[in-house]
Design a protein around this motif. Structure first.
Motif, PDB file in Angstrom:
ATOM      1  N   GLY A 119     -19.436 -53.151 116.647  1.00 45.44           N
ATOM      2  CA  GLY A 119     -19.233 -52.864 115.112  1.00 45.44           C
ATOM      3  C   GLY A 119     -18.989 -53.759 113.817  1.00 45.44           C
ATOM      4  O   GLY A 119     -18.469 -53.348 112.781  1.00 45.44           O
ATOM      5  N   GLU A 122     -21.352 -52.202 111.330  1.00 42.55           N
ATOM      6  CA  GLU A 122     -20.888 -51.398 110.663  1.00 42.55           C
ATOM      7  C   GLU A 122     -19.981 -50.438 109.967  1.00 42.55           C
ATOM      8  O   GLU A 122     -19.879 -49.763 108.711  1.00 42.55           O
ATOM      9  CB  GLU A 122     -21.234 -49.814 112.510  1.00 42.55           C
ATOM     10  N   ASN A 123     -18.798 -52.040 110.809  1.00 41.87           N
ATOM     11  CA  ASN A 123     -17.922 -51.706 110.111  1.00 41.87           C
ATOM     12  C   ASN A 123     -17.363 -53.201 109.186  1.00 41.87           C
ATOM     13  O   ASN A 123     -16.274 -52.786 108.733  1.00 41.87           O
ATOM     14  CB  ASN A 123     -16.540 -50.973 110.784  1.00 41.87           C
ATOM     15  N   CYS A 124     -17.806 -54.034 108.658  1.00 44.91           N
ATOM     16  CA  CYS A 124     -17.829 -55.068 107.716  1.00 44.91           C
ATOM     17  C   CYS A 124     -18.331 -55.103 106.829  1.00 44.91           C
ATOM     18  O   CYS A 124     -19.075 -54.840 106.021  1.00 44.91           O
ATOM     19  CB  CYS A 124     -17.520 -56.540 108.496  1.00 44.91           C
ATOM     20  N   SER A 220     -13.570 -51.886 114.706  1.00 45.87           N
ATOM     21  CA  SER A 220     -13.855 -50.743 114.575  1.00 45.87           C
ATOM     22  C   SER A 220     -13.921 -49.906 112.934  1.00 45.87           C
ATOM     23  O   SER A 220     -13.644 -50.815 112.235  1.00 45.87           O
ATOM     24  CB  SER A 220     -12.288 -49.813 115.557  1.00 45.87           C
ATOM     25  N   GLU A 221     -13.435 -48.397 112.708  1.00 45.01           N
ATOM     26  CA  GLU A 221     -13.727 -47.893 111.699  1.00 45.01           C
ATOM     27  C   GLU A 221     -11.831 -48.940 111.233  1.00 45.01           C
ATOM     28  O   GLU A 221     -11.480 -48.533 110.035  1.00 45.01           O
ATOM     29  CB  GLU A 221     -13.564 -46.546 111.606  1.00 45.01           C
TER      30      GLU A 221
END
Length: 397
Positions: A119, A122-124, A220-221
Protein backbone atom coordinates in the motif's frame (compact mmCIF):
# COMPACT_ATOMS: atom_id res chain seq x y z
CA UNK A 1 47.82 14.39 -23.17
CA UNK A 2 45.43 11.74 -24.46
CA UNK A 3 43.39 12.55 -27.57
CA UNK A 4 39.66 13.02 -26.84
CA UNK A 5 37.72 11.93 -29.93
CA UNK A 6 34.40 11.01 -28.29
CA UNK A 7 32.54 13.06 -25.70
CA UNK A 8 32.71 12.77 -21.95
CA UNK A 9 29.12 11.80 -21.13
CA UNK A 10 27.58 12.56 -17.75
CA UNK A 11 24.25 10.85 -17.08
CA UNK A 12 22.36 12.56 -14.29
CA UNK A 13 22.61 16.23 -13.37
CA UNK A 14 21.92 16.35 -9.66
CA UNK A 15 24.43 17.67 -7.16
CA UNK A 16 27.08 15.10 -8.18
CA UNK A 17 26.69 15.35 -11.94
CA UNK A 18 26.31 19.11 -12.08
CA UNK A 19 29.32 19.74 -9.84
CA UNK A 20 31.42 17.34 -11.90
CA UNK A 21 30.41 18.89 -15.22
CA UNK A 22 30.94 22.50 -14.21
CA UNK A 23 34.27 21.89 -12.46
CA UNK A 24 35.56 19.81 -15.37
CA UNK A 25 34.65 22.61 -17.76
CA UNK A 26 36.62 25.08 -15.64
CA UNK A 27 39.65 22.78 -15.57
CA UNK A 28 39.57 22.04 -19.30
CA UNK A 29 37.46 24.41 -21.44
CA UNK A 30 38.19 22.49 -24.66
CA UNK A 31 36.73 19.12 -23.60
CA UNK A 32 33.58 17.85 -25.39
CA UNK A 33 31.16 17.40 -22.47
CA UNK A 34 27.60 16.10 -22.83
CA UNK A 35 25.20 16.04 -19.87
CA UNK A 36 22.06 13.90 -20.10
CA UNK A 37 19.14 14.03 -17.68
CA UNK A 38 15.52 12.89 -17.85
CA UNK A 39 14.28 16.21 -16.40
CA UNK A 40 14.30 19.80 -17.63
CA UNK A 41 15.22 21.38 -14.30
CA UNK A 42 17.80 21.00 -11.55
CA UNK A 43 16.14 20.22 -8.21
CA UNK A 44 17.70 21.96 -5.24
CA UNK A 45 16.30 19.46 -2.73
CA UNK A 46 17.55 21.12 0.49
CA UNK A 47 15.31 24.11 -0.30
CA UNK A 48 12.16 22.12 -1.13
CA UNK A 49 11.00 22.63 2.46
CA UNK A 50 11.22 26.41 2.03
CA UNK A 51 9.23 26.17 -1.21
CA UNK A 52 6.53 24.24 0.66
CA UNK A 53 6.39 26.91 3.36
CA UNK A 54 6.51 29.71 0.73
CA UNK A 55 9.69 31.16 2.21
CA UNK A 56 11.05 31.06 -1.32
CA UNK A 57 9.33 30.67 -4.70
CA UNK A 58 9.44 27.36 -6.54
CA UNK A 59 11.23 28.69 -9.64
CA UNK A 60 14.07 29.94 -7.46
CA UNK A 61 14.99 26.36 -6.50
CA UNK A 62 14.51 24.81 -9.96
CA UNK A 63 16.79 26.47 -12.54
CA UNK A 64 16.62 25.05 -16.04
CA UNK A 65 19.40 22.69 -17.10
CA UNK A 66 19.52 24.33 -20.51
CA UNK A 67 20.48 27.64 -18.89
CA UNK A 68 22.91 26.10 -16.42
CA UNK A 69 24.93 24.24 -19.02
CA UNK A 70 24.64 26.58 -22.01
CA UNK A 71 26.10 29.37 -19.88
CA UNK A 72 29.07 27.08 -19.18
CA UNK A 73 29.50 25.94 -22.78
CA UNK A 74 28.32 22.40 -22.03
CA UNK A 75 25.89 20.47 -24.23
CA UNK A 76 22.70 19.31 -22.48
CA UNK A 77 20.37 16.57 -23.73
CA UNK A 78 17.06 15.66 -22.14
CA UNK A 79 16.65 11.91 -22.48
CA UNK A 80 16.30 8.71 -20.46
CA UNK A 81 19.10 6.14 -20.37
CA UNK A 82 17.88 2.56 -20.89
CA UNK A 83 21.02 0.48 -21.43
CA UNK A 84 24.83 0.63 -21.28
CA UNK A 85 27.20 -1.48 -23.34
CA UNK A 86 30.35 -1.06 -21.25
CA UNK A 87 32.51 -3.16 -23.57
CA UNK A 88 31.62 -1.12 -26.67
CA UNK A 89 31.33 2.25 -24.81
CA UNK A 90 27.80 2.80 -26.12
CA UNK A 91 24.73 4.26 -24.39
CA UNK A 92 21.16 3.52 -25.48
CA UNK A 93 18.25 5.84 -24.74
CA UNK A 94 14.46 5.62 -24.66
CA UNK A 95 13.99 7.12 -28.13
CA UNK A 96 16.39 4.58 -29.72
CA UNK A 97 19.24 7.11 -29.70
CA UNK A 98 22.70 5.56 -29.33
CA UNK A 99 25.75 7.50 -28.14
CA UNK A 100 29.42 6.58 -27.96
CA UNK A 101 31.56 7.90 -25.12
CA UNK A 102 35.23 8.09 -24.25
CA UNK A 103 34.59 8.56 -20.53
CA UNK A 104 31.29 7.96 -18.71
CA UNK A 105 30.09 9.31 -15.36
CA UNK A 106 26.90 7.85 -13.89
CA UNK A 107 25.18 10.17 -11.41
CA UNK A 108 21.51 9.21 -11.69
CA UNK A 109 20.63 9.78 -8.05
CA UNK A 110 18.00 8.05 -5.95
CA UNK A 111 14.29 7.35 -5.84
CA UNK A 112 11.99 6.57 -2.88
CA UNK A 113 12.27 3.09 -1.40
CA UNK A 114 8.94 1.61 -0.30
CA UNK A 115 10.63 -1.63 0.85
CA UNK A 116 7.81 -3.57 -0.87
CA UNK A 117 5.45 -2.68 1.99
CA UNK A 118 1.84 -3.18 0.97
CA UNK A 119 0.00 0.00 0.00
CA UNK A 120 2.92 2.42 0.25
CA UNK A 121 3.26 3.21 -3.47
CA UNK A 122 -0.51 3.52 -3.93
CA UNK A 123 -1.54 5.36 -0.75
CA UNK A 124 1.42 7.51 0.35
CA UNK A 125 2.75 10.90 -0.65
CA UNK A 126 6.49 11.31 -1.21
CA UNK A 127 8.96 14.21 -1.03
CA UNK A 128 11.74 13.42 -3.46
CA UNK A 129 11.16 15.90 -6.31
CA UNK A 130 9.01 18.86 -7.28
CA UNK A 131 6.27 16.63 -8.71
CA UNK A 132 5.94 15.19 -5.20
CA UNK A 133 6.00 18.69 -3.74
CA UNK A 134 3.20 19.88 -6.02
CA UNK A 135 1.03 16.87 -5.13
CA UNK A 136 1.55 17.62 -1.45
CA UNK A 137 0.73 21.31 -1.90
CA UNK A 138 -2.44 20.33 -3.75
CA UNK A 139 -3.51 18.12 -0.85
CA UNK A 140 -2.88 20.89 1.67
CA UNK A 141 -4.79 23.43 -0.42
CA UNK A 142 -7.84 21.16 -0.44
CA UNK A 143 -7.45 20.39 3.27
CA UNK A 144 -7.58 24.06 4.29
CA UNK A 145 -11.30 24.02 3.59
CA UNK A 146 -11.87 20.95 5.75
CA UNK A 147 -12.09 20.36 9.49
CA UNK A 148 -9.16 20.62 11.89
CA UNK A 149 -7.20 17.79 13.52
CA UNK A 150 -6.69 15.65 10.46
CA UNK A 151 -4.44 12.67 11.06
CA UNK A 152 -1.05 13.10 9.34
CA UNK A 153 1.70 10.50 9.54
CA UNK A 154 5.30 10.99 8.40
CA UNK A 155 7.22 7.74 8.01
CA UNK A 156 10.91 8.20 8.68
CA UNK A 157 12.59 10.15 11.48
CA UNK A 158 15.58 11.23 9.43
CA UNK A 159 16.29 14.81 8.31
CA UNK A 160 13.61 14.87 5.61
CA UNK A 161 10.87 13.62 7.93
CA UNK A 162 11.79 15.96 10.77
CA UNK A 163 12.10 19.02 8.53
CA UNK A 164 8.73 18.27 6.96
CA UNK A 165 7.03 17.74 10.31
CA UNK A 166 8.21 21.09 11.68
CA UNK A 167 7.36 23.03 8.51
CA UNK A 168 3.88 21.53 8.25
CA UNK A 169 3.13 22.23 11.91
CA UNK A 170 4.24 25.86 11.58
CA UNK A 171 2.23 26.26 8.38
CA UNK A 172 -1.05 24.71 9.51
CA UNK A 173 -0.91 24.94 13.31
CA UNK A 174 -3.64 22.70 14.76
CA UNK A 175 -5.15 21.62 11.47
CA UNK A 176 -3.14 18.38 11.59
CA UNK A 177 -2.27 15.94 14.36
CA UNK A 178 1.26 15.04 13.23
CA UNK A 179 2.89 11.72 14.02
CA UNK A 180 6.46 10.78 13.04
CA UNK A 181 7.13 7.03 12.74
CA UNK A 182 10.75 5.94 13.22
CA UNK A 183 12.00 2.33 13.23
CA UNK A 184 15.00 2.98 15.53
CA UNK A 185 15.02 4.13 19.14
CA UNK A 186 15.71 7.81 18.32
CA UNK A 187 15.18 10.34 15.55
CA UNK A 188 18.12 11.50 13.41
CA UNK A 189 20.07 8.45 14.54
CA UNK A 190 22.84 9.08 11.99
CA UNK A 191 23.12 12.81 12.60
CA UNK A 192 25.10 15.07 14.92
CA UNK A 193 24.08 14.92 18.59
CA UNK A 194 23.51 18.68 18.83
CA UNK A 195 21.16 18.71 15.83
CA UNK A 196 19.31 15.69 17.22
CA UNK A 197 18.79 17.45 20.56
CA UNK A 198 17.58 20.63 18.85
CA UNK A 199 15.21 18.59 16.68
CA UNK A 200 13.80 16.78 19.70
CA UNK A 201 13.17 20.17 21.34
CA UNK A 202 11.54 21.49 18.16
CA UNK A 203 9.20 18.50 17.93
CA UNK A 204 8.32 18.72 21.63
CA UNK A 205 7.62 22.46 21.40
CA UNK A 206 5.27 21.85 18.49
CA UNK A 207 3.59 18.88 20.20
CA UNK A 208 4.47 16.55 17.35
CA UNK A 209 4.09 12.92 18.40
CA UNK A 210 7.01 10.56 17.72
CA UNK A 211 6.52 6.78 17.54
CA UNK A 212 9.92 5.14 18.04
CA UNK A 213 10.84 1.48 17.50
CA UNK A 214 7.94 1.31 15.06
CA UNK A 215 7.68 0.06 11.49
CA UNK A 216 4.88 0.29 8.93
CA UNK A 217 3.19 -2.99 8.08
CA UNK A 218 0.59 -1.70 5.62
CA UNK A 219 -1.01 1.51 4.33
CA UNK A 220 -4.59 1.44 3.04
CA UNK A 221 -6.78 4.26 1.76
CA UNK A 222 -7.99 5.11 5.25
CA UNK A 223 -5.63 3.43 7.73
CA UNK A 224 -1.97 2.85 8.54
CA UNK A 225 -0.88 -0.29 10.40
CA UNK A 226 2.23 -0.11 12.58
CA UNK A 227 4.26 -2.85 14.23
CA UNK A 228 5.91 -1.98 17.57
CA UNK A 229 6.80 -3.54 20.92
CA UNK A 230 3.10 -3.77 21.77
CA UNK A 231 2.20 -5.59 18.56
CA UNK A 232 0.31 -4.36 15.50
CA UNK A 233 -1.73 -1.17 15.85
CA UNK A 234 -4.01 0.32 13.19
CA UNK A 235 -4.63 4.07 13.04
CA UNK A 236 -7.06 6.14 11.02
CA UNK A 237 -5.19 8.45 8.68
CA UNK A 238 -5.92 11.32 6.31
CA UNK A 239 -2.45 11.41 4.77
CA UNK A 240 0.83 9.50 5.01
CA UNK A 241 4.07 11.09 3.77
CA UNK A 242 6.81 8.54 3.09
CA UNK A 243 10.38 9.66 3.83
CA UNK A 244 11.66 6.33 5.15
CA UNK A 245 14.48 5.83 2.69
CA UNK A 246 15.73 5.92 -0.87
CA UNK A 247 17.28 3.46 -3.29
CA UNK A 248 19.65 4.08 -6.21
CA UNK A 249 18.08 4.85 -9.58
CA UNK A 250 19.74 2.08 -11.63
CA UNK A 251 16.96 0.86 -13.94
CA UNK A 252 19.33 0.99 -16.92
CA UNK A 253 21.75 -1.60 -15.51
CA UNK A 254 21.38 -5.26 -16.38
CA UNK A 255 21.62 -7.89 -13.63
CA UNK A 256 25.18 -8.72 -12.54
CA UNK A 257 26.54 -6.39 -15.21
CA UNK A 258 28.81 -4.67 -12.72
CA UNK A 259 29.65 -5.23 -9.05
CA UNK A 260 27.16 -3.82 -6.54
CA UNK A 261 27.19 -3.43 -2.78
CA UNK A 262 24.13 -2.51 -0.71
CA UNK A 263 22.32 -2.25 -4.03
CA UNK A 264 24.65 0.53 -5.22
CA UNK A 265 27.48 0.53 -7.76
CA UNK A 266 30.78 -0.39 -6.13
CA UNK A 267 33.64 1.91 -7.15
CA UNK A 268 37.28 2.08 -6.10
CA UNK A 269 38.71 5.02 -4.17
CA UNK A 270 39.41 6.79 -7.47
CA UNK A 271 35.63 6.61 -8.11
CA UNK A 272 36.15 4.20 -11.03
CA UNK A 273 33.92 1.22 -11.78
CA UNK A 274 35.96 -1.97 -11.50
CA UNK A 275 36.95 -3.49 -14.88
CA UNK A 276 35.82 -0.31 -16.68
CA UNK A 277 38.38 2.30 -15.68
CA UNK A 278 36.96 4.90 -18.11
CA UNK A 279 33.62 4.72 -16.27
CA UNK A 280 32.74 6.33 -12.95
CA UNK A 281 29.80 6.38 -10.56
CA UNK A 282 29.27 9.13 -7.99
CA UNK A 283 26.56 10.43 -5.70
CA UNK A 284 23.64 8.40 -4.34
CA UNK A 285 24.09 5.46 -6.73
CA UNK A 286 27.63 4.55 -5.67
CA UNK A 287 29.48 3.17 -2.69
CA UNK A 288 33.26 3.55 -2.39
CA UNK A 289 35.19 0.42 -1.44
CA UNK A 290 36.43 0.84 2.12
CA UNK A 291 34.23 3.91 2.69
CA UNK A 292 30.84 2.22 2.95
CA UNK A 293 29.69 4.40 5.86
CA UNK A 294 29.66 7.66 3.90
CA UNK A 295 26.22 9.31 4.19
CA UNK A 296 23.99 9.74 1.14
CA UNK A 297 23.97 13.55 1.12
CA UNK A 298 24.42 16.49 -1.23
CA UNK A 299 27.69 17.32 0.58
CA UNK A 300 29.21 13.94 -0.30
CA UNK A 301 27.87 14.10 -3.86
CA UNK A 302 29.37 17.54 -4.50
CA UNK A 303 32.75 16.59 -3.05
CA UNK A 304 32.79 13.48 -5.23
CA UNK A 305 31.86 15.55 -8.28
CA UNK A 306 34.67 18.01 -7.63
CA UNK A 307 37.19 15.21 -6.99
CA UNK A 308 36.19 13.35 -10.13
CA UNK A 309 36.73 16.48 -12.22
CA UNK A 310 40.29 16.66 -10.94
CA UNK A 311 40.84 12.93 -11.43
CA UNK A 312 39.60 12.96 -15.02
CA UNK A 313 41.88 15.88 -15.79
CA UNK A 314 44.78 13.78 -14.46
CA UNK A 315 43.76 10.77 -16.55
CA UNK A 316 43.46 12.84 -19.71
CA UNK A 317 47.02 14.07 -19.16
CA UNK A 318 48.27 10.51 -18.64
CA UNK A 319 48.66 10.78 -14.88
CA UNK A 320 47.39 8.51 -12.11
CA UNK A 321 44.12 9.50 -10.40
CA UNK A 322 44.03 10.21 -6.68
CA UNK A 323 41.92 8.49 -3.99
CA UNK A 324 38.84 10.33 -2.77
CA UNK A 325 38.89 11.74 0.76
CA UNK A 326 35.71 13.02 2.37
CA UNK A 327 35.86 16.16 4.47
CA UNK A 328 32.98 16.43 6.92
CA UNK A 329 31.94 20.08 6.89
CA UNK A 330 29.09 19.45 9.29
CA UNK A 331 25.37 19.35 8.75
CA UNK A 332 22.38 21.67 8.79
CA UNK A 333 18.71 20.98 9.38
CA UNK A 334 15.67 23.22 9.06
CA UNK A 335 13.43 23.13 12.14
CA UNK A 336 10.33 25.06 11.15
CA UNK A 337 9.68 28.39 9.54
CA UNK A 338 12.66 30.69 10.08
CA UNK A 339 14.56 28.29 12.35
CA UNK A 340 17.35 25.76 11.86
CA UNK A 341 20.21 23.96 13.59
CA UNK A 342 23.85 23.80 12.46
CA UNK A 343 26.61 21.53 13.75
CA UNK A 344 30.05 21.25 12.24
CA UNK A 345 33.71 22.26 12.32
CA UNK A 346 33.53 22.83 16.08
CA UNK A 347 30.55 25.21 15.86
CA UNK A 348 26.99 24.55 17.02
CA UNK A 349 24.11 27.00 17.02
CA UNK A 350 20.40 27.04 16.33
CA UNK A 351 17.39 29.32 15.91
CA UNK A 352 16.84 32.22 13.54
CA UNK A 353 20.54 33.01 13.06
CA UNK A 354 21.17 29.38 12.11
CA UNK A 355 18.35 29.57 9.56
CA UNK A 356 19.90 32.66 7.93
CA UNK A 357 23.36 31.10 7.97
CA UNK A 358 22.02 27.88 6.47
CA UNK A 359 20.64 29.74 3.49
CA UNK A 360 23.90 31.63 3.03
CA UNK A 361 25.97 28.44 3.25
CA UNK A 362 23.80 26.69 0.67
CA UNK A 363 24.19 29.65 -1.66
CA UNK A 364 27.96 29.72 -1.24
CA UNK A 365 28.33 25.99 -1.89
CA UNK A 366 26.47 26.04 -5.17
CA UNK A 367 28.37 26.59 -8.42
CA UNK A 368 27.84 30.04 -9.91
CA UNK A 369 25.32 28.88 -12.48
CA UNK A 370 22.26 31.03 -13.06
CA UNK A 371 20.50 34.17 -12.01
CA UNK A 372 17.62 32.10 -10.64
CA UNK A 373 19.80 30.47 -8.00
CA UNK A 374 21.39 33.81 -7.23
CA UNK A 375 17.93 35.25 -6.64
CA UNK A 376 17.11 32.41 -4.27
CA UNK A 377 19.88 33.55 -1.97
CA UNK A 378 20.25 37.24 -2.78
CA UNK A 379 17.94 38.33 0.04
CA UNK A 380 20.36 37.02 2.64
CA UNK A 381 23.17 39.29 1.48
CA UNK A 382 20.99 42.29 2.25
CA UNK A 383 20.69 41.29 5.90
CA UNK A 384 23.97 42.91 6.89
CA UNK A 385 23.33 42.95 10.62
CA UNK A 386 22.61 39.22 10.67
CA UNK A 387 25.70 38.41 8.64
CA UNK A 388 27.86 40.55 10.92
CA UNK A 389 26.58 38.58 13.90
CA UNK A 390 27.35 35.31 12.14
CA UNK A 391 30.90 36.15 11.16
CA UNK A 392 31.82 37.92 14.43
CA UNK A 393 30.74 35.15 16.78
CA UNK A 394 33.58 32.80 17.69
CA UNK A 395 31.16 30.39 19.31
CA UNK A 396 27.59 31.24 18.41
CA UNK A 397 26.05 28.49 20.48
Amino acid sequence: MKSIQKPIVIVGAGFAGMTFALNLRKLNPSLPILVVDSEYNFIFKPLMYEVLSKEIRSWEATPKFANIFSNAGITFLRNCLTKINFKENILEFSDDLKLSYQYLALCTGSIPNSFLIKGVDENCYFFNDFQDLNKLKSFFNKSQKATFHKKLFIVGGGPSGIELACKIKDLFKDQFDINVIEKSNEILNKNKIFNREQAENALDKRKINVLLNSTVKEVSETKISITSDVGITSFDKDIVIWTAGVKPNLSYLETDEITKKFGRILVNKNLQIENYKNCFAIGDISVIEGMEDLPITAQVAMQEGNHLANNLQLLIHGKDPLPFEFKDNGEMISLGIGEASISGLGVTFSGKLAFEARRLIYASKLPDITESLKSASSWIFQKKSILKQFFKKDNPN
